[in-house]
Design a protein around this motif. Structure first.
Motif, PDB file in Angstrom:
ATOM      1  N   UNK A 269     -17.021  16.823  -2.358  1.00 31.62           N
ATOM      2  CA  UNK A 269     -15.600  16.851  -2.050  1.00 31.62           C
ATOM      3  C   UNK A 269     -15.120  15.641  -1.296  1.00 31.62           C
ATOM      4  N   UNK A 270     -15.969  14.628  -1.159  1.00 26.21           N
ATOM      5  CA  UNK A 270     -15.631  13.438  -0.363  1.00 26.21           C
ATOM      6  C   UNK A 270     -15.573  12.226  -1.296  1.00 26.21           C
ATOM      7  N   UNK A 271     -14.359  11.760  -1.571  1.00 23.77           N
ATOM      8  CA  UNK A 271     -14.169  10.684  -2.540  1.00 23.77           C
ATOM      9  C   UNK A 271     -14.787   9.379  -2.063  1.00 23.77           C
ATOM     10  N   UNK A 272     -14.518   9.023  -0.829  1.00 29.30           N
ATOM     11  CA  UNK A 272     -15.042   7.757  -0.324  1.00 29.30           C
ATOM     12  C   UNK A 272     -16.558   7.790  -0.210  1.00 29.30           C
TER      13      UNK A 272
ATOM     14  N   UNK B 159      -2.305   7.517 -10.713  1.00 33.71           N
ATOM     15  CA  UNK B 159      -2.869   6.483 -11.585  1.00 33.71           C
ATOM     16  C   UNK B 159      -3.723   5.516 -10.780  1.00 33.71           C
ATOM     17  N   UNK B 160      -3.224   5.111  -9.626  1.00 30.57           N
ATOM     18  CA  UNK B 160      -3.953   4.134  -8.814  1.00 30.57           C
ATOM     19  C   UNK B 160      -5.305   4.674  -8.379  1.00 30.57           C
TER      20      UNK B 160
ATOM     21  N   UNK C 138      -9.448  -2.909  -5.395  1.00 26.43           N
ATOM     22  CA  UNK C 138      -8.073  -2.638  -4.967  1.00 26.43           C
ATOM     23  C   UNK C 138      -7.144  -3.750  -5.439  1.00 26.43           C
ATOM     24  N   UNK C 139      -7.620  -4.969  -5.446  1.00 24.27           N
ATOM     25  CA  UNK C 139      -6.805  -6.094  -5.914  1.00 24.27           C
ATOM     26  C   UNK C 139      -6.455  -5.935  -7.389  1.00 24.27           C
ATOM     27  N   UNK C 140      -7.420  -5.515  -8.194  1.00 31.06           N
ATOM     28  CA  UNK C 140      -7.167  -5.333  -9.626  1.00 31.06           C
ATOM     29  C   UNK C 140      -6.165  -4.214  -9.872  1.00 31.06           C
ATOM     30  N   UNK C 141      -6.296  -3.126  -9.129  1.00 30.19           N
ATOM     31  CA  UNK C 141      -5.334  -2.031  -9.275  1.00 30.19           C
ATOM     32  C   UNK C 141      -3.946  -2.507  -8.857  1.00 30.19           C
ATOM     33  N   UNK C 142      -3.889  -3.292  -7.787  1.00 26.37           N
ATOM     34  CA  UNK C 142      -2.598  -3.822  -7.327  1.00 26.37           C
ATOM     35  C   UNK C 142      -1.952  -4.687  -8.401  1.00 26.37           C
TER      36      UNK C 142
ATOM     37  N   UNK D  48      -3.554   4.098  -1.854  1.00 27.89           N
ATOM     38  CA  UNK D  48      -4.806   4.800  -2.113  1.00 27.89           C
ATOM     39  C   UNK D  48      -5.193   5.690  -0.938  1.00 27.89           C
ATOM     40  N   UNK D  49      -5.014   5.183   0.278  1.00 24.36           N
ATOM     41  CA  UNK D  49      -5.363   5.965   1.473  1.00 24.36           C
ATOM     42  C   UNK D  49      -4.500   7.218   1.567  1.00 24.36           C
TER      43      UNK D  49
END
Length: 409
Positions: free
Chosen positions: A29-32, A122-123, A134-138, A152-153
């Protein structure tokens, strides 16, 4: 041995990363924690495989290493009563028991929960499912990296605080999640087909998107846009082998060797498009894009392309998805149907949209239309502008080639 181990690791991660991350999220249950543990397993592999030898089953090794790392972390959190129960559950379950297809779909549907903000859905999936930076998603969202980090946070926090379950929802809940799932798969494929940074093509992401599109279409057999998205991805990816030359440089469609197109993928794509048609529903955005891709895929030569049909599809697409990128693509099609002058006129209207102010393809499209119009003195600075903002090395090499063809060394 080091280079061999790195190559095997890269292949294993491309094939199994999503499965392992999804399984760990389901269990912990912990994504990170799930993402961190897979990264830790990869680092351990780079350290141990060159010394101890590549394991017979690299994917299983990575799964076990990530699983054990998660156990270690959770045990160190034993002051939290809830985490103790998670440790017990993980101890009783072997990593191999994790269901790959179900976990990947569960991850997609969890990311697309209606309680989450649409952009965050989506992100988060692009970040977690595909492993994009994160840069690519941005870049995919045309926002800054700092803005995307905060998005994301907030999305992860929302999942934790709202108690959103990690599972495929029951059938009566599918409709409210489907649009988000399809959008995720679409953007994931786009990142693999034309990466926003790096070398320019990422086969692993495109393959994962194709796999996910098949899984979603199987899960939603009566959903026309699910089949249409599957068709679009197959038809687009059928050209992959012809999109680069022996040196790895980009080859534009008009120069591609069509004998290198994957005809089985074309056949499968057309079959998926036919399945979408059978619904009898009005054409949605994925079906219209798939119809455009089908025009290209079925033209015997570039000269045989039915540009009038392409423009008509873009006109219909603008009615259902009036985005500036669709308008830009339509301007390109107008340039082929009516000539580069008409394309430049259409581009001038599109480029006035502030949302495209930093979009790197705008100067590249302008440069190509000017070149085709024979306006070399204007095309050269346009290509130079495009070169300055091109996000991938493959695109930069292509633009330098165009400049050389225009006499600029």
């Amino acid at each position: 041995m080091g280079s061999e181990a790195a190559a095997v690791l890269a292949a294993a991660l491309a094939a199994e990363r999503l499965r392992v991350v999804a399984g760990l999220i389901r269990v912990t249950g912990d994504w990170e924690l799930a993402e961190d543990c897979v990264q830790d397993a990869a680092e351990r592999a780079l350290e141990r495989w060159p010394r101890d030898g590549v394991p017979d089953n690299p994917a299983a090794w990575l799964t076990t290493a990530a699983h054990r790392r998660a156990l270690d972390v959770l045990r160190r959190r034993r002051v939290e009563a809830g985490k103790l129960r998670e440790v017990q559950a993980m101890t009783e379950r072997e990593p191999a028991a994790v269901s790959g297809s179900d976990d990947r779909l569960a991850l997609l549907f969890t990311c697309c929960h209606p309680a989450l903000p649409p952009a965050g859905r989506v992100a988060l999936t692009l970040r977690t499912v595909s492993g994009l930076s994160t840069r690519e998603v941005a870049r995919a969202f045309l926002v800054s990296e700092a803005t995307m980090s905060q998005r994301l946070l907030r999305t992860r926090n929302k999942i934790a605080h709202a108690g959103i379950s990690f599972r495929v929802p029951p059938p009566h809940r599918w409709a409210e999640r489907t649009a988000g799932v399809l959008a995720v798969v679409y953007l994931l494929f786009n990142e693999g087909y034309a990466a926003t940074e790096g070398e320019g093509l990422r086969d692993d992401l495109a393959r994962e998107a194709l796999t996910l599109s098949r899984l979603v279409a199987e899960l939603l057999p009566d959903h026309d846009e699910a089949h249409a998205l599957r068709a679009l991805l197959l038809l687009q990816d059928s050209r992959r082998a012809a999109r680069t030359d022996a040196a790895g440089d980009l080859v534009p469609m008009e120069e591609q060797d069509r004998s290198r197109w994957d005809r089985q993928m074309v056949t499968d794509g057309l079959a998926a498009l036919e399945a979408a048609w059978r619904s009898g529903n009005p054409a949605g955005p994925y079906r219209l894009q798939a119809e455009i891709a089908a025009v290209h895929a079925t033209a015997a030569t570039y000269a045989d392309t039915d540009w009038a049909r392409v423009v008509a599809c873009y006109d219909a697409l603008l009615d259902v998805a009036p985005t500036p990128v669709v308008a830009l693509n339509r301007a390109v099609a107008v340039g082929f149907r009516d000539g580069p002058g008409a394309g430049l006129e259409a581009l001038a209207v599109v480029a006035s949209d502030d949302r495209l102010a930093a979009y790197p393809l705008v100067p590249a499209v302008r440069a190509d239309l000017l070149r085709r119009a024979g306006r070399t003195s204007e095309a050269v600075p346009a290509y130079q502008e495009a070169l300055a903002v091109a996000p991938t090395e493959a695109e930069r090499r292509f633009l330098r080639r165009r400049l050389r063809e225009l006499g600029v060394s």
